[in-house]
Motif scaffolding. Structure first.
Motif, PDB file in Angstrom:
ATOM      1  N   VAL A  95      -5.951   3.439 -20.594  1.00  0.00           N
ATOM      2  CA  VAL A  95      -6.331   2.153 -21.180  1.00  0.00           C
ATOM      3  C   VAL A  95      -6.202   2.219 -22.700  1.00  0.00           C
ATOM      4  N   GLN A 121     -10.332  -2.124 -11.447  1.00  0.00           N
ATOM      5  CA  GLN A 121     -10.758  -1.014 -10.590  1.00  0.00           C
ATOM      6  C   GLN A 121     -10.374  -1.210  -9.124  1.00  0.00           C
ATOM      7  N   ILE A 153     -16.542  -5.207 -24.155  1.00  0.00           N
ATOM      8  CA  ILE A 153     -15.614  -4.232 -23.570  1.00  0.00           C
ATOM      9  C   ILE A 153     -16.128  -2.812 -23.799  1.00  0.00           C
ATOM     10  N   LEU A 183     -18.887  -1.577 -21.563  1.00  0.00           N
ATOM     11  CA  LEU A 183     -18.529  -1.310 -20.165  1.00  0.00           C
ATOM     12  C   LEU A 183     -17.616  -0.095 -20.013  1.00  0.00           C
ATOM     13  N   LEU A 184     -16.812   0.182 -21.023  1.00  0.00           N
ATOM     14  CA  LEU A 184     -15.935   1.363 -21.013  1.00  0.00           C
ATOM     15  C   LEU A 184     -16.474   2.327 -22.067  1.00  0.00           C
ATOM     16  N   HIS A 185     -17.292   3.268 -21.636  1.00  0.00           N
ATOM     17  CA  HIS A 185     -18.083   4.073 -22.571  1.00  0.00           C
ATOM     18  C   HIS A 185     -17.306   5.213 -23.214  1.00  0.00           C
ATOM     19  N   ASP A 186     -16.235   5.670 -22.589  1.00  0.00           N
ATOM     20  CA  ASP A 186     -15.589   6.908 -23.034  1.00  0.00           C
ATOM     21  C   ASP A 186     -14.301   6.669 -23.805  1.00  0.00           C
ATOM     22  N   LEU A 187     -14.175   5.533 -24.471  1.00  0.00           N
ATOM     23  CA  LEU A 187     -12.984   5.261 -25.256  1.00  0.00           C
ATOM     24  C   LEU A 187     -13.079   5.930 -26.625  1.00  0.00           C
ATOM     25  N   ILE A 230     -12.969  -5.718 -15.593  1.00  0.00           N
ATOM     26  CA  ILE A 230     -13.078  -4.313 -15.186  1.00  0.00           C
ATOM     27  C   ILE A 230     -13.077  -4.187 -13.668  1.00  0.00           C
ATOM     28  N   SER A 278      -9.550   6.044 -20.379  1.00  0.00           N
ATOM     29  CA  SER A 278      -9.092   5.900 -18.999  1.00  0.00           C
ATOM     30  C   SER A 278     -10.134   5.176 -18.162  1.00  0.00           C
ATOM     31  N   ILE A 279      -9.682   4.716 -17.010  1.00  0.00           N
ATOM     32  CA  ILE A 279     -10.560   4.063 -16.045  1.00  0.00           C
ATOM     33  C   ILE A 279     -10.161   4.543 -14.655  1.00  0.00           C
TER      34      ILE A 279
END
Length: 399
Positions: free
Chosen positions: A190, A394, A156, A159-163, A390, A179-180
Motif C-alpha cells: 500500500v 481486505q 486512513i 486504520l492502517l497502523h504500520d505505515l 479497507i 502493507s495490508i
C-alpha cells in the motif's frame, strides 16, 4: 526488477545477467534484434531497465546496423503503442558510435557506455539504477489518497497502523507505505497520501504521479462529500458510479439571461466492480460494524449507516448554494452526491496508461451543500468512508 537486454553478442549478455543477478532478484529477458524487442515491449509495459547495444540487426539473421539500437529507441519514443522503460542503458564497443550518440542519450536522462568496461563498472552502474528504481518507482498493489491531510487522511492512518513515512526526490508530498493482509492471507503493498490542496486539478496531478511511478492495481480515494437531500442521509457512504465534472460546458446568453449549457463527460468504475459494490450496498455488509467502531471512537451520527452506489458530480468550488445543486441534479437526475475530486482521480486512472487502472472513489456525506452546513460530521464521514475502503480491499478486490 524486470530487465530487457537487446544485444546480439551473447558474451556481453552473460556479463550483464551475471552482474544483475548478483545485485538483486531480476526477471531478465533477452532478444537479439529490433523486431523481437518491439514485440516484447508491446506485450510488456512495465520494463524497469532496457540495455540496448547500438549495433544490432532489425530482424533475426539480418545485417547488423551501426545505428540499429538508436533507430529502435527513436521508434519506440515516437510510437504511443510502446511504453518507454523506466531506465535505458546503451552500450557500444565502438569509440565513434560512443562519441556520436553520447549526447542523444544524455539529453534523455539515459546512459551510454562503452561495452569494453569492466564488470566492476557495470556493477556500480546497475547498483545505482536499482537503488533509484526501488525508491522512486516501487510498484504497489493499492494506492489510497484523500483530499485533506487533516480529518480525511488521519482516518486512513488510524486504520492502517504500520505505515512508514517516506519522501521521494523532487516531490514535496509526504507518502506512507506499508502493507495490508487480505482475507486469503496474502499480503498486498500500500502507498497512501493526501493531496496538497482540494480540487480536481490537485487530485488529477497527484493521481497521475502515483500511477506513473507506482503502477497500482487499484487507486482508491476516501473522504467527505455533500449529499443530495432526499436521495441519501447524513453520514451515508457514497461510491461514485459514474463521476463527471459538473462545471464542464458552455456559458451563453438566452433571452437576455446567462445560461449554462452543460456538457458532462461521465467516467465509470470497472464493470466487474459494480455488482460487488451493489451487493454490499443491498446486504448492508460491514455497515453496522463500521458504525459501531466509529461510536467507540466517539464519532456518532443519529442516522443508521447506509451505503449507496450512484452518480457523484465533481466541481471546483465548495457548494453552499441550492440553485447550483439543482443545476447539477438536472445533469443526472439520479445524482446522490457532490465532491471536488472524484472526477480527477477517475480521469487519471483512465488516461495515465493505455489500459485503465481500477479507480474507486468512496466518500461519506457530511452535509447537503446548503447554507446550514457545518463541519460537525466530517470526522465521522472521513472514518466511515476509510473503514469501508479497507473492508473492500481486505475481502473483495483481490478475490
Amino acid at each position: 526488477m524486470k530487465v530487457l537486454i537487446l544485444d546480439d553478442q551473447y558474451s556481453k549478455v552473460e556479463t550483464f545477467c551475471r552482474v544483475l543477478n548478483k545485485l538483486t532478484p531480476c526477471k531478465i529477458d533477452h532478444v537479439s534484434n529490433s523486431k523481437d524487442a518491439l514485440k516484447y515491449l508491446y506485450d510488456n509495459s512495465d520494463v524497469d531497465l532496457l540495455i540496448v547495444d547500438l549495433q544490432i540487426p532489425e530482424v533475426l539473421g539480418g545485417d547488423v546496423l551501426v545505428d540499429g539500437g538508436v533507430k529502435f529507441l527513436e521508434y519506440i519514443e515516437l510510437n504511443t503503442s510502446y511504453q518507454l522503460p523506466k531506465h535505458v542503458v546503451g552500450a557500444t564497443a565502438y569509440a565513434e558510435s560512443y562519441c556520436e550518440y553520447k549526447e542523444y542519450f544524455e539529453n534523455r536522462g539515459w546512459r551510454l557506455v562503452q561495452g569494453t568496461e569492466s564488470e566492476t563498472f557495470f556493477e556500480s552502474l546497475f547498483s545505482t539504477i536499482i537503488n533509484y528504481t526501488r525508491k522512486e518507482f516501487q510498484k504497489f498493489d493499492i494506492a489510497i489518497i484523500t483530499a485533506l491531510r487533516k480529518t480525511e487522511f488521519e482516518a486512513i492512518l488510524s486504520l492502517l497502523h504500520d505505515l512508514s513515512k517516506v519522501q521521494f526526490k523532487n516531490d514535496s508530498n509526504i507518502y506512507y507505505i506499508g502493507s495490508i493482509t487480505i482475507s486469503s492471507g496474502e499480503i498486498k503493498s500500500v502507498i497512501a497520501t493526501s493531496c496538497p490542496r482540494m480540487g480536481i486539478a490537485a487530485a488529477t496531478a497527484l493521481s497521475t504521479r502515483i500511477l506513473l511511478r507506482h503502477n497500482p492495481e487499484y487507486i482508491i480515494m476516501t473522504g467527505i462529500a455533500a449529499g443530495i437531500k432526499g436521495k441519501v442521509k447524513l453520514g451515508d457512504i457514497l461510491v461514485a458510479e459514474p463521476s463527471w465534472e459538473w462545471g464542464s460546458g458552455k456559458l451563453t446568453v438566452r433571452e437576455g439571461k446567462p445560461t449554462f449549457l452543460s456538457s458532462p463527460h461521465q467516467l465509470h468504475i470497472h464493470s466487474n466492480l459494480s455488482p460487488i459494490l451493489s451487493d454490499l450496498s443491498a446486504q448492508r455488509t460491514y455497515l453496522d460494524e463500521i458504525q459501531h467502531s466509529a461510536k467507540e471512537l466517539g464519532l456518532e451520527c443519529s442516522n443508521q449507516l447506509n451505503m449507496h452506489v450512484g452518480p457523484v458530480a465533481s466541481g471546483a468550488v465548495v457548494l453552499e448554494e441550492p440553485e447550483t445543486v439543482e443545476l447539477i441534479k438536472a445533469q443526472n437526475r439520479d445524482t446522490i452526491g457532490i465532491d471536488m475530486e472524484a472526477y480527477g482521480v477517475m480521469a487519471s486512472a483512465n488516461y495515465a496508461y493505455s489500459n485503465p487502472t481500477n479507480s474507486i472513489v468512496i466518500k461519506s456525506v457530511c452535509d447537503f451543500a446548503n447554507i446550514d452546513k457545518n463541519d460537525d460530521l466530517q470526522p465521522y464521514a472521513a472514518f466511515t468512508s476509510a473503514a469501508f475502503a479497507i473492508k473492500l480491499i481486505q475481502n473483495h478486490l483481490f478475490n
